[in-house]
Design a protein around this motif. Sequence first.
Motif, PDB file in Angstrom:
ATOM      1  N   VAL A 100       0.855  -1.171   0.000  1.00 60.41           N
ATOM      2  CA  VAL A 100       0.000   0.000   0.000  1.00 60.41           C
ATOM      3  C   VAL A 100       0.897   1.229   0.000  1.00 60.41           C
ATOM      4  O   VAL A 100       1.766   1.348   0.854  1.00 60.41           O
ATOM      5  CB  VAL A 100      -0.919  -0.002   1.254  1.00 60.41           C
ATOM      6  CG1 VAL A 100      -1.716   1.274   1.339  1.00 60.41           C
ATOM      7  CG2 VAL A 100      -1.800  -1.205   1.276  1.00 60.41           C
ATOM      8  N   PRO A 101       0.686   2.155  -0.901  1.00 61.99           N
ATOM      9  CA  PRO A 101       1.479   3.387  -0.890  1.00 61.99           C
ATOM     10  C   PRO A 101       1.234   4.191   0.395  1.00 61.99           C
ATOM     11  O   PRO A 101       0.171   4.084   1.019  1.00 61.99           O
ATOM     12  CB  PRO A 101       0.962   4.160  -2.102  1.00 61.99           C
ATOM     13  CG  PRO A 101       0.293   3.144  -2.974  1.00 61.99           C
ATOM     14  CD  PRO A 101      -0.214   2.078  -2.039  1.00 61.99           C
ATOM     15  N   ALA A 102       2.211   4.998   0.774  1.00 59.65           N
ATOM     16  CA  ALA A 102       2.116   5.802   2.002  1.00 59.65           C
ATOM     17  C   ALA A 102       0.855   6.659   2.013  1.00 59.65           C
ATOM     18  O   ALA A 102       0.158   6.748   3.034  1.00 59.65           O
ATOM     19  CB  ALA A 102       3.366   6.668   2.147  1.00 59.65           C
ATOM     20  N   TYR A 103       0.555   7.283   0.891  1.00 62.14           N
ATOM     21  CA  TYR A 103      -0.647   8.113   0.801  1.00 62.14           C
ATOM     22  C   TYR A 103      -1.890   7.299   1.145  1.00 62.14           C
ATOM     23  O   TYR A 103      -2.755   7.732   1.910  1.00 62.14           O
ATOM     24  CB  TYR A 103      -0.776   8.720  -0.611  1.00 62.14           C
ATOM     25  CG  TYR A 103      -2.189   9.100  -0.954  1.00 62.14           C
ATOM     26  CD1 TYR A 103      -2.732  10.276  -0.455  1.00 62.14           C
ATOM     27  CD2 TYR A 103      -2.993   8.275  -1.736  1.00 62.14           C
ATOM     28  CE1 TYR A 103      -4.046  10.618  -0.735  1.00 62.14           C
ATOM     29  CE2 TYR A 103      -4.295   8.618  -2.017  1.00 62.14           C
ATOM     30  CZ  TYR A 103      -4.813   9.787  -1.514  1.00 62.14           C
ATOM     31  OH  TYR A 103      -6.102  10.116  -1.783  1.00 62.14           O
ATOM     32  N   GLU A 104      -2.011   6.117   0.582  1.00 60.43           N
ATOM     33  CA  GLU A 104      -3.198   5.291   0.793  1.00 60.43           C
ATOM     34  C   GLU A 104      -3.286   4.817   2.240  1.00 60.43           C
ATOM     35  O   GLU A 104      -4.380   4.742   2.813  1.00 60.43           O
ATOM     36  CB  GLU A 104      -3.205   4.103  -0.162  1.00 60.43           C
ATOM     37  CG  GLU A 104      -4.411   3.210  -0.036  1.00 60.43           C
ATOM     38  CD  GLU A 104      -5.744   3.908  -0.274  1.00 60.43           C
ATOM     39  OE1 GLU A 104      -6.771   3.318   0.114  1.00 60.43           O
ATOM     40  OE2 GLU A 104      -5.789   5.022  -0.823  1.00 60.43           O
ATOM     41  N   TYR A 113       2.375  -3.519   9.832  1.00 58.68           N
ATOM     42  CA  TYR A 113       2.915  -3.407   8.475  1.00 58.68           C
ATOM     43  C   TYR A 113       4.439  -3.350   8.525  1.00 58.68           C
ATOM     44  O   TYR A 113       5.032  -3.074   9.564  1.00 58.68           O
ATOM     45  CB  TYR A 113       2.348  -2.181   7.750  1.00 58.68           C
ATOM     46  CG  TYR A 113       2.731  -0.850   8.353  1.00 58.68           C
ATOM     47  CD1 TYR A 113       3.820  -0.143   7.869  1.00 58.68           C
ATOM     48  CD2 TYR A 113       1.997  -0.290   9.386  1.00 58.68           C
ATOM     49  CE1 TYR A 113       4.177   1.079   8.415  1.00 58.68           C
ATOM     50  CE2 TYR A 113       2.335   0.925   9.923  1.00 58.68           C
ATOM     51  CZ  TYR A 113       3.419   1.616   9.437  1.00 58.68           C
ATOM     52  OH  TYR A 113       3.768   2.820   9.983  1.00 58.68           O
ATOM     53  N   PRO A 151      13.080   3.014   0.275  1.00 62.70           N
ATOM     54  CA  PRO A 151      12.863   3.659  -1.023  1.00 62.70           C
ATOM     55  C   PRO A 151      13.547   2.961  -2.196  1.00 62.70           C
ATOM     56  O   PRO A 151      13.082   3.063  -3.315  1.00 62.70           O
ATOM     57  CB  PRO A 151      13.442   5.060  -0.838  1.00 62.70           C
ATOM     58  CG  PRO A 151      13.586   5.253   0.614  1.00 62.70           C
ATOM     59  CD  PRO A 151      13.675   3.909   1.242  1.00 62.70           C
ATOM     60  N   GLY A 190      12.016  -1.341  -5.881  1.00 62.60           N
ATOM     61  CA  GLY A 190      11.105  -0.837  -6.892  1.00 62.60           C
ATOM     62  C   GLY A 190      10.300  -1.868  -7.651  1.00 62.60           C
ATOM     63  O   GLY A 190       9.505  -1.508  -8.514  1.00 62.60           O
ATOM     64  N   TRP A 216       9.802  -6.287  -3.252  1.00 62.51           N
ATOM     65  CA  TRP A 216       8.867  -6.023  -2.164  1.00 62.51           C
ATOM     66  C   TRP A 216       8.544  -7.307  -1.406  1.00 62.51           C
ATOM     67  O   TRP A 216       8.507  -7.315  -0.181  1.00 62.51           O
ATOM     68  CB  TRP A 216       7.568  -5.414  -2.694  1.00 62.51           C
ATOM     69  CG  TRP A 216       7.740  -4.118  -3.407  1.00 62.51           C
ATOM     70  CD1 TRP A 216       8.761  -3.210  -3.258  1.00 62.51           C
ATOM     71  CD2 TRP A 216       6.892  -3.571  -4.404  1.00 62.51           C
ATOM     72  NE1 TRP A 216       8.580  -2.141  -4.095  1.00 62.51           N
ATOM     73  CE2 TRP A 216       7.441  -2.338  -4.820  1.00 62.51           C
ATOM     74  CE3 TRP A 216       5.718  -3.996  -5.004  1.00 62.51           C
ATOM     75  CZ2 TRP A 216       6.850  -1.528  -5.773  1.00 62.51           C
ATOM     76  CZ3 TRP A 216       5.131  -3.194  -5.956  1.00 62.51           C
ATOM     77  CH2 TRP A 216       5.688  -1.970  -6.336  1.00 62.51           C
ATOM     78  N   PRO A 271      -6.194   5.227  -5.360  1.00 64.21           N
ATOM     79  CA  PRO A 271      -5.300   4.099  -5.106  1.00 64.21           C
ATOM     80  C   PRO A 271      -5.337   3.085  -6.250  1.00 64.21           C
ATOM     81  O   PRO A 271      -6.387   2.886  -6.870  1.00 64.21           O
ATOM     82  CB  PRO A 271      -5.829   3.487  -3.815  1.00 64.21           C
ATOM     83  CG  PRO A 271      -7.263   3.907  -3.767  1.00 64.21           C
ATOM     84  CD  PRO A 271      -7.343   5.239  -4.456  1.00 64.21           C
ATOM     85  N   TYR A 272      -4.201   2.497  -6.539  1.00 69.62           N
ATOM     86  CA  TYR A 272      -4.132   1.424  -7.523  1.00 69.62           C
ATOM     87  C   TYR A 272      -3.412   0.249  -6.858  1.00 69.62           C
ATOM     88  O   TYR A 272      -2.188   0.254  -6.744  1.00 69.62           O
ATOM     89  CB  TYR A 272      -3.382   1.849  -8.788  1.00 69.62           C
ATOM     90  CG  TYR A 272      -3.426   0.779  -9.856  1.00 69.62           C
ATOM     91  CD1 TYR A 272      -4.548   0.634 -10.665  1.00 69.62           C
ATOM     92  CD2 TYR A 272      -2.370  -0.101 -10.027  1.00 69.62           C
ATOM     93  CE1 TYR A 272      -4.611  -0.352 -11.621  1.00 69.62           C
ATOM     94  CE2 TYR A 272      -2.419  -1.095 -10.992  1.00 69.62           C
ATOM     95  CZ  TYR A 272      -3.544  -1.217 -11.787  1.00 69.62           C
ATOM     96  OH  TYR A 272      -3.605  -2.202 -12.722  1.00 69.62           O
TER      97      TYR A 272
END
Length: 104
Positions: A1-5, A24, A29, A32, A37, A87-88
């Motif tokens: 999950v991206p930080a924003y999401e 989590y 960084p 990629g 991941w 979100p994607y």
Amino acid sequence: VPAYELRRSLALARRRGEPFSLEYTPLPPGLGTPTQWRAHAGEKVSLDEAADGLVSCVVGRAREACGAAELALLPPPPWLLTRVLLPYPIPLLDGAGDGIHCTT
């Protein structure tokens, strides 16, 4: 999950006023690809929030207190971003390689 999401989702959970827990593993960084991941084995962050707003946030097996810059403790994203960023999700499927799979 991206930080924003994650920040957006936590804001929604907090708005409900119910207790919740989250665990989590932040990704550095430099990673990629989905393969990187999946292979990453970093320190886990454990967040527990009570209905009255009391927060417990610890990192790793040593259960050290989270720093103020920990993602789960940051404020919600700005209102405008919640209207323009969608979100994607990227599922991490075994044997799928590094392709980004369409989830729509």
